[in-house]
Write a protein that holds these residues in place. Structure first.
Motif, mmCIF file in Angstrom:
data_model
loop_
_atom_site.group_PDB
_atom_site.id
_atom_site.type_symbol
_atom_site.label_atom_id
_atom_site.label_comp_id
_atom_site.label_asym_id
_atom_site.label_seq_id
_atom_site.Cartn_x
_atom_site.Cartn_y
_atom_site.Cartn_z
ATOM 1 N N LEU A 98 4.819 8.896 -1.992
ATOM 2 C CA LEU A 98 5.386 7.730 -2.108
ATOM 3 C C LEU A 98 4.405 6.565 -1.913
ATOM 4 O O LEU A 98 4.571 5.598 -2.718
ATOM 5 N N MET A 99 3.475 6.862 -0.988
ATOM 6 C CA MET A 99 2.438 5.502 -0.732
ATOM 7 C C MET A 99 1.118 6.098 -0.920
ATOM 8 O O MET A 99 0.934 7.415 -0.582
ATOM 9 N N THR A 100 0.245 5.267 -1.505
ATOM 10 C CA THR A 100 -0.747 6.018 -2.077
ATOM 11 C C THR A 100 -2.067 5.706 -0.998
ATOM 12 O O THR A 100 -3.150 6.061 -0.858
ATOM 13 N N SER A 101 -1.942 4.650 -0.020
ATOM 14 C CA SER A 101 -2.583 4.394 1.068
ATOM 15 C C SER A 101 -1.934 3.823 2.147
ATOM 16 O O SER A 101 -0.704 3.511 1.956
ATOM 17 N N TYR A 102 -2.390 3.797 3.252
ATOM 18 C CA TYR A 102 -1.876 3.042 4.545
ATOM 19 C C TYR A 102 -1.633 1.837 4.433
ATOM 20 O O TYR A 102 -0.703 1.143 5.295
ATOM 21 N N ASP A 103 -2.159 1.090 3.660
ATOM 22 C CA ASP A 103 -1.979 -0.378 3.205
ATOM 23 C C ASP A 103 -0.522 -0.680 2.813
ATOM 24 O O ASP A 103 0.171 -1.649 2.918
ATOM 25 N N ASP A 104 0.201 0.387 2.082
ATOM 26 C CA ASP A 104 1.417 0.449 1.568
ATOM 27 C C ASP A 104 2.490 0.312 2.961
ATOM 28 O O ASP A 104 3.636 -0.162 2.760
ATOM 29 N N ARG A 140 2.607 -2.082 5.042
ATOM 30 C CA ARG A 140 2.875 -3.143 5.068
ATOM 31 C C ARG A 140 4.353 -3.387 4.464
ATOM 32 O O ARG A 140 5.254 -4.201 5.163
ATOM 33 N N GLU A 141 4.463 -2.850 3.552
ATOM 34 C CA GLU A 141 5.875 -3.165 2.733
ATOM 35 C C GLU A 141 7.046 -2.284 3.677
ATOM 36 O O GLU A 141 8.098 -3.026 3.667
ATOM 37 N N VAL A 142 6.672 -1.169 3.941
ATOM 38 C CA VAL A 142 7.656 -0.596 4.987
ATOM 39 C C VAL A 142 8.039 -1.348 6.048
ATOM 40 O O VAL A 142 9.203 -1.548 6.443
ATOM 41 N N ALA A 143 6.801 -2.027 6.643
ATOM 42 C CA ALA A 143 7.118 -2.731 7.845
ATOM 43 C C ALA A 143 8.199 -4.077 7.416
ATOM 44 O O ALA A 143 8.884 -4.397 8.353
ATOM 45 N N ASP A 144 7.663 -4.531 6.459
ATOM 46 C CA ASP A 144 8.406 -5.701 6.002
ATOM 47 C C ASP A 144 10.014 -5.516 5.733
ATOM 48 O O ASP A 144 10.887 -6.081 6.238
ATOM 49 N N ASN A 145 10.503 -4.263 5.136
ATOM 50 C CA ASN A 145 11.553 -3.948 4.905
ATOM 51 C C ASN A 145 12.328 -3.518 6.152
ATOM 52 O O ASN A 145 13.505 -4.010 6.328
ATOM 53 N N LEU A 146 11.778 -2.880 7.053
ATOM 54 C CA LEU A 146 12.222 -2.561 8.656
ATOM 55 C C LEU A 146 12.748 -4.022 9.176
ATOM 56 O O LEU A 146 13.798 -3.903 9.910
#
Length: 160
Positions: free
Chosen positions: A123-129, A131-137
């Motif tokens: 689903l995510m190609t790097s740990y930078d992704d 950030r979007e999970v955190a924003d959604n949470l």
């Protein structure tokens, strides 16, 4: 082996184990343990199931891990067009983190390891992704301390 791991300060990861293995490990030691990457469904999978179902963790097993103070990590696999599997986007990944938090408590949920081991279907190609999970949470009302726990603090507590 589990008792010796506790004596040596080694965290035990139960991922890929059976419900019987989890019960045996929890019976062998009072240490908190982790299931580093999977997802929770009412009944866990078996080796006869397709991969993403086989790796699922039964709710009752997840509850046993949590009751001991352990952590269950949600892995980074996405399966599109599969109704039995809930993760197909960053949004549904965040939804699943919230669902797991409702089931076993946010102090027992974590971002799943094995990001590099999920090919194809990552689903995510790097740990930078993340950030979007955190924003959604955060949009769903998760607190700062819960977010810190899900991203590293819950694992750190078990290791400590």
């Amino acid at each position: 082996m589990v008792a010796e791991c506790k004596r040596l300060g080694i965290a035990v990861d139960l991922a890929h184990g059976t419900a019987e293995l989890v019960s045996g490990a929890l019976d062998a030691s009072d240490a908190a343990m982790v299931w580093s990457h999977s997802w929770i469904r009412p009944q866990g999978g078996t080796f006869r199931d397709v991969g993403w179902i086989a790796r699922s963790l039964a709710l009752s097993t997840a509850q046993k891990i949590a009751a001991r103070g352990g952590v269950v990590g949600l892995w980074n696999l996405q399966i599109r067009l599969e109704p039995a599997y809930p993760i197909n986007s960053i949004k549904t990944y965040a939804d699943e983190i919230m669902r797991m938090s409702d089931l076993i408590g946010p102090e027992h949920v974590a971002f799943g390891t094995d990001m590099e081991g999920v090919w194809p279907g990552r689903l995510m190609t790097s740990y930078d992704d993340l950030r979007e999970v955190a924003d959604n949470l955060v949009k769903r009302g998760i607190t700062g301390s819960q977010l810190q726990g899900i991203f590293i603090g819950n694992y750190a507590r078990v290791v400590k």
